[in-house]
Design a protein around this motif. Structure first.
Motif, PDB file in Angstrom:
ATOM      1  N   ARG A  26      -0.129 -14.369  -1.117  1.00  0.00           N
ATOM      2  CA  ARG A  26      -0.743 -13.495  -2.365  1.00  0.00           C
ATOM      3  C   ARG A  26      -2.342 -13.865  -2.359  1.00  0.00           C
ATOM      4  NH1 ARG A  26       1.920 -10.943  -5.430  1.00  0.00           N
ATOM      5  NH2 ARG A  26       4.411 -11.289  -5.201  1.00  0.00           N
ATOM      6  N   ILE A  29      -4.084 -11.873   0.393  1.00  0.00           N
ATOM      7  CA  ILE A  29      -4.139 -10.279   0.048  1.00  0.00           C
ATOM      8  C   ILE A  29      -5.114 -10.035  -0.945  1.00  0.00           C
ATOM      9  CG2 ILE A  29      -2.927  -8.374  -1.007  1.00  0.00           C
ATOM     10  CD1 ILE A  29      -0.068  -9.450   0.005  1.00  0.00           C
ATOM     11  N   ASN A  30      -5.256 -10.994  -2.148  1.00  0.00           N
ATOM     12  CA  ASN A  30      -6.189 -10.918  -3.169  1.00  0.00           C
ATOM     13  C   ASN A  30      -7.782 -11.106  -2.546  1.00  0.00           C
ATOM     14  OD1 ASN A  30      -4.057 -10.229  -4.950  1.00  0.00           O
ATOM     15  ND2 ASN A  30      -4.227 -12.342  -5.592  1.00  0.00           N
ATOM     16  N   SER A  32      -8.453 -10.319   0.291  1.00  0.00           N
ATOM     17  CA  SER A  32      -9.257  -9.246   1.193  1.00  0.00           C
ATOM     18  C   SER A  32      -9.525  -7.990   0.258  1.00  0.00           C
ATOM     19  CB  SER A  32      -8.069  -8.868   2.088  1.00  0.00           C
ATOM     20  OG  SER A  32      -7.095  -8.270   1.496  1.00  0.00           O
ATOM     21  N   PRO A  70      -4.099  -3.257  -1.690  1.00  0.00           N
ATOM     22  CA  PRO A  70      -3.666  -4.522  -2.173  1.00  0.00           C
ATOM     23  C   PRO A  70      -2.095  -4.321  -2.890  1.00  0.00           C
ATOM     24  CG  PRO A  70      -5.975  -4.410  -2.464  1.00  0.00           C
ATOM     25  CD  PRO A  70      -5.586  -3.196  -2.234  1.00  0.00           C
ATOM     26  N   LEU A  73       0.371  -3.845  -0.494  1.00  0.00           N
ATOM     27  CA  LEU A  73       1.022  -4.765  -0.063  1.00  0.00           C
ATOM     28  C   LEU A  73       1.501  -5.922  -1.005  1.00  0.00           C
ATOM     29  CD1 LEU A  73      -2.146  -5.774   2.345  1.00  0.00           C
ATOM     30  CD2 LEU A  73      -0.019  -4.798   2.842  1.00  0.00           C
ATOM     31  N   HIS A  74       1.306  -5.924  -2.179  1.00  0.00           N
ATOM     32  CA  HIS A  74       1.974  -6.765  -3.147  1.00  0.00           C
ATOM     33  C   HIS A  74       3.525  -6.224  -3.239  1.00  0.00           C
ATOM     34  CE1 HIS A  74      -0.778  -9.867  -4.210  1.00  0.00           C
ATOM     35  NE2 HIS A  74      -1.710  -8.970  -4.621  1.00  0.00           N
ATOM     36  N   ILE A 146       2.960  -9.335   7.281  1.00  0.00           N
ATOM     37  CA  ILE A 146       1.938  -8.950   6.444  1.00  0.00           C
ATOM     38  C   ILE A 146       0.550  -9.396   6.645  1.00  0.00           C
ATOM     39  CG2 ILE A 146       2.374 -10.828   4.623  1.00  0.00           C
ATOM     40  CD1 ILE A 146       2.948  -8.198   2.771  1.00  0.00           C
ATOM     41  N   THR A 147       0.514 -10.908   7.120  1.00  0.00           N
ATOM     42  CA  THR A 147      -0.729 -11.273   7.377  1.00  0.00           C
ATOM     43  C   THR A 147      -1.363 -10.615   8.405  1.00  0.00           C
ATOM     44  OG1 THR A 147       0.594 -13.278   6.974  1.00  0.00           O
ATOM     45  CG2 THR A 147      -1.756 -13.688   7.387  1.00  0.00           C
ATOM     46  N   VAL A 150      -3.328  -7.894   6.848  1.00  0.00           N
ATOM     47  CA  VAL A 150      -4.421  -8.404   6.107  1.00  0.00           C
ATOM     48  C   VAL A 150      -5.586  -8.390   7.121  1.00  0.00           C
ATOM     49  CG1 VAL A 150      -5.449 -10.213   4.857  1.00  0.00           C
ATOM     50  CG2 VAL A 150      -3.024  -9.449   4.060  1.00  0.00           C
TER      51      VAL A 150
END
Lengths: 213, 478
Positions: A26, A29-30, A32, A70, A73-74, A146-147, A150
C-alpha cells in the motif's frame, strides 16, 4: 520557470527511495501516486505563471497518476491476502544503496550532457534519468506482480519529467495521448493481474515460470 | 480517404464487439480485411506521397511497401479465422475479433504516422490491442506469456518514448524549433545536438528493437508466439514486427540525414548478427515447434537490421526481405496451428508423421521451413543473397562470412525440429481430434506461400522500382 521546481524534484527523488525501501505494498502504491501528483504540479511550475494549457495538462496528470491509477491498483490489491513484499530478489538495504548509486550516476551523466540554457543547473534532466533508473531497479528486483507495476509507473514518471522539460517546445496533444495511453495500459495490466490472482491465488511472479527452454 | 484506413477497421471492431451473433461475428473480420485491402490498393493507385492532417499522416515511399504488406497479410489470415474459430467453438471470441480489427487499425496508423509522437502512441496501442489476442486460451500458460509480453514490451515502449523525447531535446539544444514531425527533423537534422541525437537513437533502437524482438530484448517472443493462437503468431511475427521495423527506420532516417549514419549502421550490424546468433543457439534441439518459429522470427529481425546496417544494395535486400519474412511467417504459423489442432500438442515428443496425418499442412510446414531458411526458389533466398552479395561487394568479408555461417546453423537447427514433426509415423495412441485439412485451413497458408514462391523467381518491375525508391528514401530522406 518557477524557483519551486527544484524543491519539488527533490521530493520526487526522495519518493523514489520510499518506493524502494518499503515492504508494504500500500505504501509503495501511495508513494508512486504522490510522485505522480507532484509531477502534475511540476507541469504548472515549469511553465511559470498562469496559462490554461499547462494547468489542464497538470490537472490531467494529477487525476490520472495521482488518483485513477492508484485506485485501480488498490482495487487489485483488495482481493488478495498479500500486503507485503517479502524476500525481494535483492534486499531492501542493497536496493536502496543501488538507488543512491543510480541517482548519483544520473546527476553525473546529466552534467556531461549539453543542456539547453534554460535547463543549465536545473534538476529536471538528472531527476528524470534517476527516476527512470529507479523504475528499472524496482522492475527487476521485486517478486510481486503488483510491485512490478509500481516499478513501471515510476519508470513512466521519470519519462514524464523529461516530457515536462520539453513542454514549452512541444504541443500538448502528444502529452495527453501519452497520459491516456498510460490509463489504458494500467487498465489492461489490472485485468491481467486479476487473472493472476484467480489462477494462482497469489501474485508471486515466481509462479510464472512454466515457459522456458 | 486516408483516414478510412484507420476508421473502417475501428468501426468494424465496434460492430464486432456489439454483434450478438457468435456465428456471424467471425465473418466481420475478413470483410473488414478485404475493405482495408481494397482501400490500400485504391490509395496507392493514385501514386505519389499522400498527406493528411498537416503532414502528421503521410503514406510515403516506405509506407507504399509496408502498408500493402500488412494489409495482404491481415486479409489472408482473416480468411483463416472463421474456420479456426469453428474449431475452437468452446472459446468466446467477442473481444478477440474486435481486438484483431483494432490491431489492424493501429498497425496502419503506425506505418502512416510522420509525427514520431503519434507513431509511438500507435505502436503502444498495437501492443495493448494484442494483449487479448495472446490471452485467447485463458489458461495459466497464456497468462504467463501475456504478463511477460506486457512487462517486457511495456518497458521497451517506455524506452521508445524516452528516446522520442531525447530526439525532441536534441532540437531544443541545437537551437531549432522543437518538432517531432519527420519532415522537420530531416530538414533540421544537421543542426541537432549530436550527443542527444546519439543517445536518442540508442534508446529508440533498444525500445522499438524490443517490439521487433531483437536479441537480447527478445525474451518475451518465444513465450508469446508459443502460447498465442497461430493466427495471432502470424500477425505478430509478420505485422507488428513490420511496424516496429518501420519505426526503427524512421529513427535511422533522422540519424542518416544528420550525417551520423555510420554510427547507427554499426549498431545495427552488431545487433543483427547477435540476434542471428542467439536464434541459432536456441533453435538447436528445440522441441516446441511454435517456439522454434519465434526464434526464426528473432533471426529474421536480425537479418532486417543487418541489411539496413550494411546499406546500399543490402538496404534494398532488407526491404525485400521485409516482404518475404512477413508472408513466410504467415504461412508457417498457420501450418503450425493446423498441426497443433490435429495433434493437440506442440512438442516433438508427441507430434510426428504430420505428412501422413495432415498431408497438406505437413507439406506447407516443410515448404515454409525451406522458404524461411533461404532455400531457392523461394523469395527469402533472393533477399538474403542480395544482402550477402552487397556485403561482399563492399568488402565486409567478416560480416558476410558470419552471415552465411549463421544462416547454415539456423538451417540445421530448424531442420531437425521440422523433420521430426513431419516425418515418421503418427503416434498410435493418438485420439481423433476431429481436425481435417480443408480449403479453410490450408488455403490461406498456401496463398501466402505461393506469393513467397513467386517473389523468389520474379520481382515485378513495379515492386522493384518501389523497393529501390524506398531504399533510397530510407538512406537519404528523399
Amino acid at each position: 520557470m518557477s524557483t519551486a521546481v527544484d524543491p519539488v524534484l527533490v521530493l520526487v527523488l526522495m519518493l523514489n527511495f520510499l518506493v524502494l525501501g518499503t515492504s508494504r505494498l500500500r505504501a509503495a502504491i501511495n508513494a508512486s501516486a504522490l510522485q505522480g501528483a507532484f509531477l502534475g504540479t511540476l507541469v504548472v511550475l515549469v511553465h511559470g505563471g498562469f496559462a490554461v494549457r499547462p494547468i489542464m495538462v497538470g490537472a490531467a496528470a494529477i487525476a490520472i497518476k495521482g488518483i485513477i491509477i492508484p485506485g485501480l491498483l488498490h482495487r487489485a490489491l483488495r482481493d488478495v491476502a498479500i500486503r507485503r513484499e517479502i524476500e525481494p530478489y535483492v534486499s531492501f538495504v542493497t536496493s536502496l544503496l543501488l538507488c543512491a548509486v543510480a541517482t548519483g550516476a544520473a546527476v553525473l551523466f546529466a552534467g556531461h550532457l549539453p543542456l539547453a540554457p534554460e535547463h543549465d543547473g536545473s534538476l529536471l534532466i538528472p531527476a528524470s534519468l534517476a527516476t527512470v533508473l529507479t523504475g528499472f531497479l524496482i522492475l527487476t528486483t521485486r517478486r510481486k506482480a503488483i510491485t512490478q507495476v509500481v516499478g513501471y509507473l515510476v519508470l513512466e514518471n521519470g519519462i514524464f519529467i523529461m516530457g515536462v522539460s520539453l513542454q514549452e517546445a512541444m504541443p500538448s496533444l502528444v502529452e495527453v495521448g501519452v497520459l491516456l495511453d498510460l490509463v489504458v495500459a494500467i487498465f489492461v495490466i489490472g485485468i491481467v493481474l486479476n487473472h493472476i490472482n484467480q489462477e494462482f491465488a497469489s501474485q508471486d511472479v515466481d509462479q510464472l515460470d512454466k515457459l522456458k527452454e | 480517404m486516408v483516414v478510412a484506413l484507420f476508421v473502417i477497421p475501428l468501426l468494424f471492431a465496434a460492430v464486432a464487439f456489439l454483434s450478438p451473433s457468435a456465428r456471424l461475428r467471425p465473418l466481420l473480420v475478413p470483410i473488414a480485411g478485404g475493405l482495408h485491402l481494397a482501400l490500400v490498393v485504391a490509395t496507392l493507385w493514385r501514386g505519389g506521397d499522400i498527406s493528411a492532417f498537416d503532414g502528421w499522416i503521410v503514406i510515403d515511399k516506405l509506407g507504399r511497401i509496408a502498408l500493402p504488406l500488412i494489409s495482404v497479410l491481415f486479409f489472408l489470415c482473416s480468411l483463416y479465422l472463421p474456420t479456426y474459430l469453428r474449431l475452437r467453438a468452446e472459446r468466446p471470441h467477442r473481444v478477440f475479433c474486435s481486438s484483431l480489427l483494432a490491431f489492424l487499425a493501429m498497425m496502419s496508423l503506425s506505418i502512416s504516422s510522420h509525427q514520431l509522437g503519434l507513431m509511438w502512441v500507435a505502436i503502444e496501442a498495437t501492443t495493448l490491442a494484442s494483449v487479448p489476442l495472446l490471452f485467447f486460451n485463458e489458461n495459466s500458460r497464456s497468462l504467463e506469456a501475456t504478463w511477460k509480453y506486457l512487462l517486457v514490451g511495456g518497458v521497451g515502449i517506455a524506452l521508445a518514448l524516452l528516446g522520442t523525447f531525447f530526439l525532441a531535446y536534441a532540437g531544443v539544444q541545437g537551437g531549432v524549433k522543437a518538432s517531432l514531425l519527420l519532415e522537420d527533423l530531416l530538414r533540421d537534422a544537421p543542426l541537432l545536438s549530436r550527443t542527444w541525437l546519439h543517445t536518442a537513437f540508442i534508446v529508440l533502437f533498444v525500445g522499438y528493437g524490443t517490439k521487433m524482438g531483437l536479441a537480447p530484448m527478445h525474451t518475451w517472443k518465444p513465450d508469446a508466439y508459443g502460447e498465442a493462437p497461430g493466427i495471432v503468431g502470424a500477425l505478430l511475427a509478420g505485422g507488428l514486427t513490420t511496424c516496429a521495423f518501420v519505426a526503427v527506420l524512421r529513427c535511422y532516417q533522422v540519424c542518416a540525414a544528420a550525417g551520423d549514419g555510420d554510427f547507427a549502421r554499426e549498431l545495427m550490424v552488431t545487433m543483427g548478427l547477435l540476434s542471428m546468433t542467439v536464434a541459432g543457439v536456441f533453435m538447436a534441439r528445440q522441441r516446441d515447434y511454435k517456439r522454434m518459429l519465434a526464434y526464426s522470427s528473432v533471426e529474421h529481425m536480425g537479418i532486417l537490421v543487418l541489411g539496413i546496417g550494411l546499406g546500399g544494395l543490402a538496404a534494398y535486400g532488407a526491404l525485400l526481405h521485409l516482404i518475404n519474412n512477413a508472408l513466410t511467417k504467415g504461412a508457417l504459423f498457420i501450418a503450425a496451428a493446423n498441426i497443433h489442432r490435429a495433434y493437440r500438442s506442440k512438442t516433438t515428443d508427441m507430434v510426428s508423421g504430420a505428412l501422413r496425418r495432415v498431408p497438406a499442412s505437413g507439406i506447407l510446414l516443410l515448404a515454409g521451413f525451406f522458404a524461411a531458411t533461404g532455400s531457392p526458389p523461394f523469395g527469402p533466398f533472393l533477399s538474403e543473397f542480395t544482402i550477402a552479395r552487397s556485403a561482399v561487394a563492399d568488402s565486409h568479408f567478416v560480416v558476410a562470412g558470419m552471415f552465411l555461417v549463421l544462416l547454415f546453423v539456423v538451417f540445421v537447427g530448424m531442420g531437425s525440429t521440422v523433420l521430426a514433426v513431419v516425418q515418421g509415423t503418427p503416434p498410435e495412441d493418438l485420439e481423433d481430434t476431429g481436425f481435417r485439412d480443408g480449403l479453410g485451413t490450408v488455403g490461406p497458408a498456401l496463398a501466402l506461400l505461393l506469393a513467397v514462391l513467386v517473389l523468389g523467381v520474379w520481382v515485378p518491375s513495379g515492386l522493384d522500382a518501389a523497393l529501390r525508391d524506398a531504399a533510397v528514401f530510407v538512406e537519404t530522406g528523399r
